[in-house]
Design a protein around this motif. Structure first.
Motif, PDB file in Angstrom:
ATOM      1  N   ARG A 212       0.845  -1.199   0.000  1.00 44.39           N
ATOM      2  CA  ARG A 212       0.000   0.000   0.000  1.00 44.39           C
ATOM      3  C   ARG A 212       0.879   1.248   0.000  1.00 44.39           C
ATOM      4  O   ARG A 212       1.874   1.307   0.727  1.00 44.39           O
ATOM      5  N   VAL A 213       0.535   2.223  -0.833  1.00 48.59           N
ATOM      6  CA  VAL A 213       1.332   3.446  -0.928  1.00 48.59           C
ATOM      7  C   VAL A 213       0.411   4.653  -0.880  1.00 48.59           C
ATOM      8  O   VAL A 213      -0.786   4.566  -1.161  1.00 48.59           O
ATOM      9  N   SER A 214       0.996   5.797  -0.542  1.00 50.19           N
ATOM     10  CA  SER A 214       0.225   7.036  -0.529  1.00 50.19           C
ATOM     11  C   SER A 214       0.046   7.551  -1.948  1.00 50.19           C
ATOM     12  O   SER A 214       0.830   7.232  -2.851  1.00 50.19           O
ATOM     13  N   GLU A 215      -0.955   8.350  -2.170  1.00 48.31           N
ATOM     14  CA  GLU A 215      -1.195   8.927  -3.488  1.00 48.31           C
ATOM     15  C   GLU A 215      -0.025   9.801  -3.915  1.00 48.31           C
ATOM     16  O   GLU A 215       0.370   9.823  -5.083  1.00 48.31           O
ATOM     17  N   ASP A 216       0.564  10.539  -2.960  1.00 47.88           N
ATOM     18  CA  ASP A 216       1.693  11.407  -3.258  1.00 47.88           C
ATOM     19  C   ASP A 216       2.897  10.603  -3.742  1.00 47.88           C
ATOM     20  O   ASP A 216       3.541  10.950  -4.736  1.00 47.88           O
TER      21      ASP A 216
END
Length: 440
Positions: A212-216
């Motif tokens: 899972r990663v951040s949108e940024d």
């Protein structure tokens, strides 16, 4: 004299497996039967619910849908809805031993990434599982779905004309069918129950992990590209990172890859580390097998195997291969017959014509690519040529086209190999390499 085995009005077809191969078979069969004015009762069995998160709903796949399959689905009037698509991909980024190069999609081309189930965990972005979409399409055409496990298959004596029977886990009675379709894939134990002479394909192993990663982070690092990495690890042929919105799917492929091998590569390969968060954590992982050969005798009277448990394109396009094998099998069952001879003559030979020689060309191509990429000098030459082509400096774009087709599967391997053997390309590579040496 034995009567020919054929599918007749109101006959029953049992499909073991409701993933893409099983759903595509049901879709092709029911659409064709409708055109022919025949009613077929189709029952699909699968132990999974694709609406569930994590392993219970997952079908172990990187989930890239290529342009060819996108067009085929559009032609059948079952285009992928926006709710299924996790990411529309702008192209591939190829990472060699030294350097990398982007290859962008051509105008009008579409590549999508999807989750086969509902994703590794509950998400703020609610999406429709790809496998569930295909299954729902089959159900809307008239198929019935049963969330049950088929644990055994009983074959009639050849030439007896008797129906084939399947054993459902927990049931005492056997379910009879006029035709049974094995859409169970290579990642299942039921193949051990098929003892009439079927031999499943040889397989390699892969390992996949979801992060899972951040949108940024995603916007800054990935820019809607699938990243493919060559490695110096003898256990891993190549690795890839496939973007899916708020998740990244990391895949490593080799003959015997394990999770520790993939995690070690993710920690130690500087090229891969650049595209992962510093605190990355694998949410869930799986170890799907990938077929690298064809099955032997994937058919019998009233029985046929479709999807990768029959044959698939070498290291590519498993879902598209399921589309074609299912189409060939459905057409044979309705228009030719359902005997062993029918499936051998009209189904299996069609599959072999499409895939067998092409897969041989694929093995040659990947071997040539391994040889070229093992040399820093050669790797630098072809990557710099790709960059030049992508900037528009070289309108021929032959090398970009070759690499694009190898990794997307948008052209048969035999066409790619023919393109790669072009004297014009070879002379351009030599000229580009010599010019690079002269500048040093």
């Amino acid at each position: 004299m034995n009567r020919p085995l054929t599918l007749k009005d109101n006959d029953t077809v049992v499909i073991i497996g409701a993933g893409p191969a099983g759903s595509f078979f049901a879709i092709h069969l029911l659409m064709l039967a409708k055109k022919m004015g025949i009613r077929i009762n189709v029952i699909m069995f699968d132990r999974k619910f694709f609406t569930e998160h994590g392993p219970p709903g997952c079908n172990m796949c990187a989930g890239a849908i290529g342009n060819n399959l996108v067009k085929k689905l559009n032609e059948m009037n079952i285009p992928l809805p926006e709710s299924v698509v996790r990411q529309e991909v702008d192209g591939y980024s190829l990472h060699g031993r030294i350097g990398y190069s982007y290859i962008k999609t051509e105008p009008g081309m579409k590549i999508y990434t999807v989750f086969r189930g509902s994703g590794p965990c509950a998400s703020e972005v609610r999406k429709y599982a790809f496998d569930q979409y295909l299954l729902d399409t089959a159900i809307n055409l008239g198929a019935r779905f049963k969330n049950e496990l088929v644990e055994d298959i009983f074959f009639p004596e050849p030439g007896s004309g008797e129906k084939i029977r399947v054993k459902i886990k927990g049931e005492h009675e056997y379910f009879q069918a006029d035709l049974v379709v094995g859409a169970f894939g290579v990642n299942t134990a039921i193949v051990k129950k098929i003892k009439y002479g079927y031999v499943p394909p040889k397989t390699w192993h892969s390992c996949q992990g979801e992060i899972r990663v951040s949108e940024d982070f995603y916007t800054r690092k990935h820019s809607k590209f699938i990243h493919v990495f060559l490695t110096n690890n003898p256990l891993i042929k190549f690795s890839a990172i496939t973007p899916k919105g708020e998740f990244l799917t990391v895949t490593s492929i080799g003959e015997h890859v394990k999770i520790k091998d993939m995690e070690n590569e993710m920690r130690t390969n500087p090229e891969i580390r650049m595209y992962l968060p510093a605190d990355w954590k694998i949410t869930c992982h799986c170890h799907p097998q990938l077929p690298v050969s064809s099955a032997k005798r994937p058919y019998a009277d009233r029985f046929v195997v479709v999807g990768d448990a029959c044959i698939s394109r070498f290291l590519k396009n498993g879902i598209e291969s399921a589309f074609y094998t299912s189409k060939f099998a459905a057409k044979t069952a309705l228009m030719r017959g359902i005997s062993s001879n029918d499936f051998e003559k009209y189904y299996y030979r069609e599959c072999m014509r499409m895939f067998e020689f092409d897969n041989l060309c694929g093995r040659i191509l990947f071997r040539l690519y391994d040889i070229a990429s093992s040399s820093d000098a050669i790797s630098h030459v072809y990557l710099s040529m790709v960059k030049k082509e992508q900037k528009g400096s070289d309108p021929d774009r032959r090398l970009s086209r070759i690499l694009w087709n190898m990794f997307t599967g948008d052209a048969p391997y035999k066409e790619i190999l023919y393109d790669a053997m072009s004297l014009k390309l070879i002379f351009k590579l030599i000229f580009h390499g010599l010019r690079g040496i002269s500048k040093k």
